[in-house]
Design an enzyme around this catalytic site. Structure first.
Site, PDB file in Angstrom:
ATOM      1  CD  GLU A 113      -3.974   1.196   3.411  1.00  0.00           C
ATOM      2  OE1 GLU A 113      -3.921   0.693   2.266  1.00  0.00           O
ATOM      3  OE2 GLU A 113      -3.610   0.591   4.429  1.00  0.00           O
ATOM      4  CD  GLU A 151       2.527  -1.705   1.613  1.00  0.00           C
ATOM      5  OE1 GLU A 151       2.833  -2.849   1.186  1.00  0.00           O
ATOM      6  OE2 GLU A 151       1.368  -1.281   1.646  1.00  0.00           O
TER       7      GLU A 151
END
Length: 280
Positions: free
Chosen positions: A163, A158
């Site tokens: 974020e 990932e």
């Protein structure tokens, strides 16, 4: 050589590919990087009419609450409704998180992905966007290994290009999750605006990825370089296969905690474009 004037930004945390001090990095006036030559391979400019859904030839939806709140104890129900995700008629896609009772959840939002329609191994992946804000909001632009159906997470890998914790709207994180360094043990670095917030203006978030490293950028400033040899000190380097992209706004979850009474809703992530390149 390429130079970038950096008079607004401040990197935070102790490690940087460009600075190896014990306490952090001083602000630089100019950063010089080797010239990179890219060829566009995929893009979405979101130029549809107001209220139109994302291009179904480029994006699909995750719907519902997932397994245990998508594995993160999130609170939202993801939908494909225009009120949660649609174009604004001004060249942007808008993902809207709402506080409302829907199918047993107290919040709604949207999550889209290019899985099965577009993935790529290596290159530059970027999005120009403006984040939401407020405690309990968790916007993200990220990627997963296209082999996830046969190679479960975190073995598939990932790459979190961006974020943000809504309670810290001036700080974003770039992160890798993989075997030996996932969830709370992920390899991550924060980047903060010295005199601004990511919800008040658009910024470009990108990674440049090759066989041996992944570079993380904000507005073309390189704030983190993760080399395969560094990652392999913690676990396995699993970034030599195609990845697909995801855009979403979560509400709640292990990363951000719960919304509070003062968290304003609705909240929007506004995306100007997403573009992918490969080396010429």
């Amino acid at each position: 050589m390429k130079s970038f004037n950096k008079n607004k930004f401040l990197t935070v945390f102790a490690f940087s590919a460009l600075c190896f001090t014990a306490v952090g990095c001083n602000e630089e006036s100019v950063q010089t990087l080797p010239e990179r030559n890219w060829e566009l391979t995929w893009s979405d400019e979101f130029n549809g009419n107001s209220g139109v859904s994302p291009d179904a030839a480029k994006w699909s939806y995750d719907i519902g609450t997932g397994n245990g709140g998508w594995g993160n104890s999130e609170l939202q129900y993801y939908t494909n409704r225009p009120e949660n995700i649609s174009m604004d008629g001004k060249g942007n896609l808008v993902i809207t998180a709402k506080k409302e009772s829907y199918n047993g959840s107290a919040f709604t939002s949207a999550r889209i992905k290019t899985k099965g329609m577009f993935d790529q191994q290596y290159g530059r992946f970027e999005a120009r966007l403006k984040t939401p804000y407020g405690p309990g909001l968790w916007p993200a632009f990220w990627m997963l290994g296209a082999n996830i159906d046969t190679v479960p997470w975190p073995q598939c890998g990932e790459i979190d290009i961006m974020e943000l914790r809504g309670q810290e709207p001036h700080i974003i994180n770039g992160t890798l999750h993989g075997p030996g360094y996932s969830a709370g043990a992920a390899i991550t670095k924060a980047y903060g605006l010295q005199n601004g917030r990511f919800d008040t203006d658009f910024h470009i978030f990108a990674v440049e990825w090759d066989a041996d490293k992944i570079d993380f950028f904000v507005d073309d400033y390189l704030y983190q370089r993760l080399k395969s040899e560094d990652v392999e000190k913690k676990g396995q380097w699993v970034y030599n296969s195609p990845f697909f992209m995801i855009l979403n706004v979560a509400v709640g979850g292990n990363y951000v905690g719960f919304p509070v009474d003062g968290t304003p809703f609705p909240q929007k992530m506004t995306i100007d474009y997403v573009r992918v390149y490969k080396p010429k």
